[in-house]
Design a protein around this motif. Structure first.
Motif, PDB file in Angstrom:
ATOM      1  N   ILE A 153      23.709 -52.513 -43.663  1.00 47.74           N
ATOM      2  CA  ILE A 153      23.201 -51.728 -44.803  1.00 47.74           C
ATOM      3  C   ILE A 153      23.796 -52.262 -46.090  1.00 47.74           C
ATOM      4  CG2 ILE A 153      23.288 -49.441 -45.903  1.00 47.74           C
ATOM      5  CD1 ILE A 153      23.151 -48.298 -42.989  1.00 47.74           C
ATOM      6  N   ILE A 154      25.085 -52.663 -46.019  1.00 46.83           N
ATOM      7  CA  ILE A 154      25.759 -53.215 -47.202  1.00 46.83           C
ATOM      8  C   ILE A 154      25.264 -54.634 -47.488  1.00 46.83           C
ATOM      9  CG2 ILE A 154      28.008 -53.968 -48.105  1.00 46.83           C
ATOM     10  CD1 ILE A 154      29.230 -51.691 -46.313  1.00 46.83           C
ATOM     11  N   CYS A 155      25.117 -55.438 -46.418  1.00 47.70           N
ATOM     12  CA  CYS A 155      24.820 -56.865 -46.608  1.00 47.70           C
ATOM     13  C   CYS A 155      23.329 -57.160 -46.795  1.00 47.70           C
ATOM     14  CB  CYS A 155      25.334 -57.669 -45.414  1.00 47.70           C
ATOM     15  SG  CYS A 155      27.110 -57.606 -45.228  1.00 47.70           S
ATOM     16  N   LEU A 156      22.472 -56.551 -45.972  1.00 49.89           N
ATOM     17  CA  LEU A 156      21.049 -56.869 -46.009  1.00 49.89           C
ATOM     18  C   LEU A 156      20.270 -55.991 -46.984  1.00 49.89           C
ATOM     19  CD1 LEU A 156      20.158 -57.453 -42.236  1.00 49.89           C
ATOM     20  CD2 LEU A 156      20.771 -59.127 -43.967  1.00 49.89           C
ATOM     21  N   GLU A 157      20.853 -54.844 -47.329  1.00 50.34           N
ATOM     22  CA  GLU A 157      20.192 -53.866 -48.204  1.00 50.34           C
ATOM     23  C   GLU A 157      18.821 -53.502 -47.635  1.00 50.34           C
ATOM     24  OE1 GLU A 157      20.662 -54.953 -52.320  1.00 50.34           O
ATOM     25  OE2 GLU A 157      22.816 -54.632 -52.178  1.00 50.34           O
ATOM     26  N   ILE A 194      25.673 -39.394 -38.066  1.00 50.04           N
ATOM     27  CA  ILE A 194      25.384 -38.778 -39.376  1.00 50.04           C
ATOM     28  C   ILE A 194      25.899 -39.626 -40.546  1.00 50.04           C
ATOM     29  CG2 ILE A 194      25.915 -36.779 -40.849  1.00 50.04           C
ATOM     30  CD1 ILE A 194      25.689 -35.052 -38.301  1.00 50.04           C
ATOM     31  N   PRO A 195      27.132 -40.183 -40.499  1.00 48.78           N
ATOM     32  CA  PRO A 195      27.567 -41.030 -41.619  1.00 48.78           C
ATOM     33  C   PRO A 195      26.628 -42.214 -41.868  1.00 48.78           C
ATOM     34  CG  PRO A 195      29.446 -40.452 -40.257  1.00 48.78           C
ATOM     35  CD  PRO A 195      28.232 -39.970 -39.533  1.00 48.78           C
ATOM     36  N   LEU A 196      26.013 -42.732 -40.783  1.00 45.65           N
ATOM     37  CA  LEU A 196      25.072 -43.845 -40.940  1.00 45.65           C
ATOM     38  C   LEU A 196      23.849 -43.396 -41.744  1.00 45.65           C
ATOM     39  CD1 LEU A 196      24.468 -46.815 -40.011  1.00 45.65           C
ATOM     40  CD2 LEU A 196      23.140 -45.788 -38.155  1.00 45.65           C
ATOM     41  N   ILE A 197      23.272 -42.247 -41.362  1.00 50.99           N
ATOM     42  CA  ILE A 197      22.114 -41.707 -42.083  1.00 50.99           C
ATOM     43  C   ILE A 197      22.506 -41.362 -43.516  1.00 50.99           C
ATOM     44  CG2 ILE A 197      20.522 -39.735 -42.183  1.00 50.99           C
ATOM     45  CD1 ILE A 197      19.732 -41.728 -40.100  1.00 50.99           C
ATOM     46  N   SER A 198      23.710 -40.804 -43.679  1.00 51.73           N
ATOM     47  CA  SER A 198      24.182 -40.456 -45.029  1.00 51.73           C
ATOM     48  C   SER A 198      24.320 -41.709 -45.891  1.00 51.73           C
ATOM     49  CB  SER A 198      25.525 -39.736 -44.956  1.00 51.73           C
ATOM     50  OG  SER A 198      25.390 -38.516 -44.271  1.00 51.73           O
ATOM     51  N   GLN A 199      24.829 -42.809 -45.282  1.00 56.99           N
ATOM     52  CA  GLN A 199      24.983 -44.063 -46.014  1.00 56.99           C
ATOM     53  C   GLN A 199      23.612 -44.598 -46.451  1.00 56.99           C
ATOM     54  OE1 GLN A 199      26.429 -47.325 -43.670  1.00 56.99           O
ATOM     55  NE2 GLN A 199      26.988 -48.585 -45.434  1.00 56.99           N
ATOM     56  N   ILE A 200      22.645 -44.538 -45.539  1.00 54.71           N
ATOM     57  CA  ILE A 200      21.286 -44.996 -45.853  1.00 54.71           C
ATOM     58  C   ILE A 200      20.698 -44.157 -46.987  1.00 54.71           C
ATOM     59  CG2 ILE A 200      18.921 -45.097 -44.938  1.00 54.71           C
ATOM     60  CD1 ILE A 200      20.274 -45.737 -42.167  1.00 54.71           C
ATOM     61  N   THR A 201      20.888 -42.839 -46.884  1.00 58.46           N
ATOM     62  CA  THR A 201      20.347 -41.914 -47.890  1.00 58.46           C
ATOM     63  C   THR A 201      20.947 -42.198 -49.257  1.00 58.46           C
ATOM     64  OG1 THR A 201      20.185 -40.226 -46.156  1.00 58.46           O
ATOM     65  CG2 THR A 201      20.020 -39.464 -48.434  1.00 58.46           C
ATOM     66  N   ALA A 202      22.275 -42.314 -49.317  1.00 56.06           N
ATOM     67  CA  ALA A 202      22.952 -42.514 -50.595  1.00 56.06           C
ATOM     68  C   ALA A 202      22.585 -43.862 -51.213  1.00 56.06           C
ATOM     69  CB  ALA A 202      24.457 -42.420 -50.394  1.00 56.06           C
ATOM     70  N   LYS A 203      22.374 -44.895 -50.354  1.00 54.32           N
ATOM     71  CA  LYS A 203      22.126 -46.242 -50.882  1.00 54.32           C
ATOM     72  C   LYS A 203      20.674 -46.441 -51.314  1.00 54.32           C
ATOM     73  CE  LYS A 203      23.088 -51.098 -50.038  1.00 54.32           C
ATOM     74  NZ  LYS A 203      23.882 -51.252 -51.251  1.00 54.32           N
ATOM     75  N   PHE A 204      19.735 -45.966 -50.472  1.00 59.20           N
ATOM     76  CA  PHE A 204      18.324 -46.301 -50.721  1.00 59.20           C
ATOM     77  C   PHE A 204      17.516 -45.161 -51.348  1.00 59.20           C
ATOM     78  CE2 PHE A 204      19.598 -48.996 -47.050  1.00 59.20           C
ATOM     79  CZ  PHE A 204      19.544 -50.213 -47.705  1.00 59.20           C
ATOM     80  N   LYS A 205      18.064 -43.947 -51.286  1.00 61.34           N
ATOM     81  CA  LYS A 205      17.447 -42.758 -51.904  1.00 61.34           C
ATOM     82  C   LYS A 205      15.946 -42.700 -51.615  1.00 61.34           C
ATOM     83  CE  LYS A 205      20.999 -42.072 -55.389  1.00 61.34           C
ATOM     84  NZ  LYS A 205      21.930 -43.145 -55.057  1.00 61.34           N
ATOM     85  N   ARG A 206      15.101 -42.791 -52.643  1.00 58.78           N
ATOM     86  CA  ARG A 206      13.667 -42.530 -52.462  1.00 58.78           C
ATOM     87  C   ARG A 206      12.982 -43.548 -51.555  1.00 58.78           C
ATOM     88  NH1 ARG A 206      12.571 -38.207 -54.745  1.00 58.78           N
ATOM     89  NH2 ARG A 206      13.618 -37.483 -56.614  1.00 58.78           N
ATOM     90  N   GLN A 207      13.584 -44.724 -51.420  1.00 58.58           N
ATOM     91  CA  GLN A 207      12.988 -45.711 -50.518  1.00 58.58           C
ATOM     92  C   GLN A 207      12.919 -45.208 -49.075  1.00 58.58           C
ATOM     93  OE1 GLN A 207      15.557 -49.076 -52.096  1.00 58.58           O
ATOM     94  NE2 GLN A 207      13.957 -50.245 -51.095  1.00 58.58           N
TER      95      GLN A 207
END
Length: 972
Positions: A722-726, A753-766
């Motif tokens: 998630i950090i590297c490939l975005e 849950i932290p994985l989903i939270s990380q995705i949510t915080a990083k990509f938001k509306r995407q």
């Protein structure tokens, strides 16, 4: 007849169980009987009578009776009648009288217990009922050896009850103990001291054990009695004479140490130490080189250290205004007169004796550090100490590097103490230390091929230690023209070029690589040495060393070396990758021979390889080729291994294969650590390589065998991607989530849950469409796990549920905090209500301040999103019906502890929720509070008005402070 009547009263069957070899049933019966006698009003009297009349000869029965008596005195003394208290005193004196007439003494454990009972009685009665305790005891005992033994043991037990600072006492006990000591000083201490003198004088040749006991008593009591009673000619003469008696000398040494250690006026302390030293020196005790008894020397060195440190304390107090400069100078001269003795003991071949001198040595150097300038003698002392420390840092022949045990661990600890001295020496005279190390180092490096390993290791070790010992301004900096940095540079140049890295001993190999990495900045100044050191890392001297310990440490150091100096390795990148290729192979369990590196070591080498590729001075196409060739073997091995795991039935084999698969994922993940924000995966052309890895690894999520380990590895990899490939990772997320939500337990969900939270915080509306899809299945899965019944006392399950609940609330917070309220809003009214109710429940009903704080943050955000005029339909009513009550119900609960810092933070969030409601609903909210809600809580109109006024103020700090006071008052 009396004996028979006691026997009739005592439960003889139960007493049989006191024997350690007794049957379990008898032992249990004895325990029950013991409890009965302790708790009964007069059962103890049976034991008292048995003791007084010597009814039983069995040692365990006597001990049992003393224990029962001890319990009565300790816990019920005040409830006893005067007659009963008198009975206890008489019992103890009769028992003691019996001891005087017995030809043989009682067993030690019985005597110790009797001494405890005497001491307890003394503590309870000395100030009131038994002021003549010591007079009675001494009159009865005289110089009878058995009696003296009990007397001395009793004094040590009294010390434990009244004086020992290691035992915690209540304030009441401290007050009582102070009164006891004051009374003893006034009334009986001189008599006690006289008795000790008589005991020492009488028994020093005939009863060495009693004499040693007496010396221990003096050592214990000297801290709080008048020192003049002990530190006088007749006593010191006696103690010194006993220093020459083999059986007494160690205890006499300890006794003198306690005398020297006593707090007193600095001038008097100096006089005491000097007079003691003078006598010890005259008696020949300073000739330590001729002393063969190392046990005595260990005690003597402790005494010398105590004398030295006492002089340092005296000097410090005098210098800080406690005396004249003349007195301070006299004390300093006295201190320095001990340095020759200090050095002889510090240099002693026995490390225990040497270690005892570190304290005085360290403190003396601290004194020198404070002086404006050093005399020639002081400089000479510093140099002598330095040489002693350097000599003592050396390993001896007996150190077992292959199988380090207790002796080796003790030497490592001792070395740490010596390092403290080296650091202190560097503060006193950095130039002197640098010169000494340079001399030792150059001598060793000139003939390292023929020198013993301990000399070579010490030379490199000293160079390493300079990095911390020298002041930071000189430290490991290799720029400028200072003496220090050029000296370090010379030594580093010598070390890396003289060939010492080939020395065939693991300790030298390790020290070489540790020093190379400690001074990695040297290679920035002189990069021409990098190839030489790289070869040492890569061949039999480093990563291929015959010692697993060396290989393991070098793997970590290699990673650090590469990270720091990758810019100087462009010319060697592909050569290094080729050379380490075999070290990076996945080691499947069927290989049958151990790999050179463990999987943990391989992680560091993979990371180093990643750093080399990413930072190489080559086009992105070439970087892609290199990264693919690094990771392709892991991908190629993964799928066959996964299929093998699915077919394997043997549990141990399953575990081994799953470990191997997890390592493959972990290694790949570790290579991605090489990417920074500047150097993204895309810029390096490596996106496709990591996408391939993702495609290869994701099927492991649905593997039912060894599921926990595999899911954990792949989940960690997803976090990295998630950090590297975005956004390149997004296509993989739905399938991964589906696998991870299937048949999951509390721990699986909590980690997902932290994985989903990380995705949510990083990509938001995407990711909004995906989140809307996965939201309710995830929530339902969480509810199902939380609803599963667990064993009442299963702490692990309870903790897992608590952590899952916290993760769930945090997830909702991320959703609401990322401006993605549509994710929840589009779940349908029923589902939205269900979710929000869980947040209300978390805020009001769950006694977990961490979770409650998160819930109030979510409620505050929901009010902000949906609580205004254009908000979610029906939400304002929900605010008044549920959110406002939660803000008042939660802090009113007993479990809401306002003295707990975490709970106070929760209350702050609760206050901010009320503030947000006011911001969104305005006057309507104030009227609701004043007219409806607060009256329903029986809050007075004055308090209601006060609260509403504070709510309307702009400063939220005032509100937070007020709400804490409001609820503290409400709870009274």
């Amino acid at each position: 007849m009396a004996c028979q009547s006691v026997s009739a009263v005592m439960d003889e069957q139960a007493l049989l169980g006191l024997n350690p070899n007794a049957d379990v049933r008898y032992r249990e019966r004895a325990m029950v009987y013991f409890e009965q006698l302790k708790e009964s009003q007069d059962g103890w009297e049976v034991c008292a009578e048995a003791l007084a009349k010597g009814v039983y000869s069995d040692d365990h029965v006597k001990f049992f009776c003393l224990q029962v008596l001890e319990h009565q005195i300790k816990y019920r003394h005040n409830a006893l009648t005067a007659v009963q208290q008198q009975l206890i005193r008489e019992t103890l004196m009769k028992w003691l009288q019996c001891q005087l007439m017995n030809p043989e003494p009682e067993k030690t454990f019985v005597r110790n217990k009797a001494a405890q009972v005497f001491a307890l009685t003394f503590v309870m009665e000395y100030l009131t009922l038994w002021p003549k305790f010591f007079f009675d005891l001494l009159t009865l005992v005289g110089l009878n050896p058995h009696g003296v033994d009990i007397y001395l043991r009793t004094l040590m037990a009294i010390d434990a009850e009244v004086v020992d600072r290691n035992i915690l006492h209540t304030q009441e006990e401290v007050r009582r103990n102070t009164l006891i000591k004051d009374r003893m000083r006034d009334e009986c201490v001189p008599s006690l001291v006289e008795s000790w003198f008589q005991i020492l004088h009488t028994f020093q040749f005939s009863q060495p054990e009693l004499t040693c006991q007496c010396l221990e008593v003096i050592g214990a009591f000297v801290s709080w009695i008048d020192l003049r009673l002990i530190a006088n000619d007749r006593f010191v003469h006696l103690l010194l004479s006993q220093m020459s008696v083999e059986d007494l000398r160690e205890e006499a040494c300890d006794c003198l140490f306690e005398i020297v250690n006593k707090g007193m006026d600095p001038v008097d302390k100096t006089k005491l130490v000097e007079s003691l030293c003078s006598v010890l020196q005259s008696a020949g005790f300073f000739n330590v080189d001729q002393e063969e008894d190392v046990d005595f020397l260990a005690k003597f060195s402790r005494l010398v250290n105590g004398m030295g440190q006492s002089l340092v304390v005296s000097w410090t107090r005098l210098v800080k205004g406690g005396g004249t400069m003349e007195q301070a100078d006299h004390t300093l001269r006295a201190m320095e007169a001990k340095v020759p003795l200090l050095l002889r003991l510090l240099l002693h071949e026995d490390d225990d004796i040497s270690a005892n001198m570190v304290g005085f040595c360290y403190d003396y150097l601290h004194v020198l550090k404070q002086l404006p300038q050093l005399s020639e003698q002081q400089k000479s002392n510093v140099e002598a100490i330095m040489l002693a420390v350097i000599k003592k840092l050396t390993y001896d022949d007996e150190y077992n590097f292959d199988n380090e045990g207790e002796d080796e661990a003790m030497f490592v600890e001792y070395r740490k103490q010596l390092k403290m001295l080296l650091d202190r020496l560097a503060q006193v005279s950095p130039e002197l230390l640098l010169e000494a190390v340079r001399r030792v180092f150059n001598n060793a490096m000139q003939n390292w091929q023929s020198a013993p390993f301990m000399e070579v290791e010490l030379a490199v070790r000293l160079l390493y230690m300079l990095g911390e010992a020298l002041p930071a301004s000189h430290g490991a900096h290799f720029s400028g023209d200072s003496v220090k940095s050029s000296a370090l540079q010379d030594m580093m140049r010598t070390m890396v070029s003289c060939g010492v890295s080939s020395y065939q001993h693991s300790s030298v190999s390790l020290e070489f690589f540790e020093t190379v990495v400690r001074y990695d900045k040297f290679f920035i100044v002189e990069p021409q040495h990098v190839p030489l050191v790289l070869m040492a890392f890569l061949d039999h001297r480093g990563l291929r060393h015959n010692s697993p310990k060396v290989r393991s440490r070098v793997a970590y150091l290699f990673s650090r070396f590469i990270k720091t100096l990758h810019k100087h390795m462009n010319a060697f990148v592909e050569d290094i990758l080729t050379r380490i290729q075999d070290l990076l192979e996945l080691a499947p369990p069927e290989n049958g021979f151990p790999a050179l590196l463990t999987s943990d070591d391989q992680l560091f080498v993979f990371e180093a390889a990643g750093v080399l590729i990413v930072n190489a001075d080559s086009p992105s196409e070439r970087k892609q080729v290199l990264m693919r060739s690094l990771l392709r073997p892991l991908m190629d091995a993964f799928t066959p291994l996964l299929n093998k795991l699915l077919q394997e039935t043997h549990e141990q084999r399953q575990l081994e294969i799953a470990d191997c698969l997890s390592h493959a994922v972990g290694f790949t993940s570790r290579t991605s650590k090489a990417f920074s924000n500047k150097q993204t995966v895309k810029q390096c052309g490596c996106t496709e390589v990591y996408r391939e890895c993702l495609q290869t690894f994701l099927p492991a999520l649905s593997c039912p065998v060894q599921r926990g380990a595999l899911r954990s590895a792949v989940r960690s990899f997803l976090h990295r991607m998630i950090i590297c490939l975005e956004e390149e990772v997004l296509p993989f997320v739905p399938a991964a989530s589906e696998h991870m939500l299937k048949d999951c337990e509390a721990k699986d969900l909590q980690e997902f849950i932290p994985l989903i939270s990380q995705i949510t915080a990083k990509f938001k509306r995407q990711v909004s469409p995906f989140l809307q899809q996965v939201f309710m299945p995830l929530v339902v899965a969480i509810f199902e796990v939380l609803a599963c019944p667990a064993e009442e006392n299963d702490q692990t399950a309870a903790l897992e549920k608590q952590m899952l609940r916290r993760s769930y609330f945090s997830f909702i917070q991320v959703i609401t905090g990322s401006g993605m309220n549509e994710v929840m809003a589009n779940q349908g009214a029923e589902n939205v209500e269900r979710v929000v109710f869980t947040i209300i429940q978390g805020a009001a009903d769950i006694p977990d301040p961490v979770a409650q704080k998160t819930c109030f943050m979510v409620l505050s955000r929901l009010v902000e999103l949906w609580g205004g005029k254009d908000g979610l339909q029906g939400f304002p009513e929900f605010i008044y019906k549920h959110i406002v009550p939660a803000c008042f119900i939660s802090p009113m609960k007993d479990s809401f502890d306002l003295s707990d810092a975490q709970t106070v933070l929760t209350l702050a969030e609760c206050s901010l929720t009320l503030k947000m409601i006011h911001l969104k609903r305005g006057e309507e909210f104030i009227q609701f509070l004043q007219q409806d809600y607060l009256p329903s809580l029986q809050v007075s109109p004055e308090i209601s008005q006060e609260l509403c006024q504070v709510l309307q103020q702009p400063d939220v700090k005032v509100l937070k402070t007020y709400m804490k006071v409001f609820f503290q008052r409400a709870k009274l």
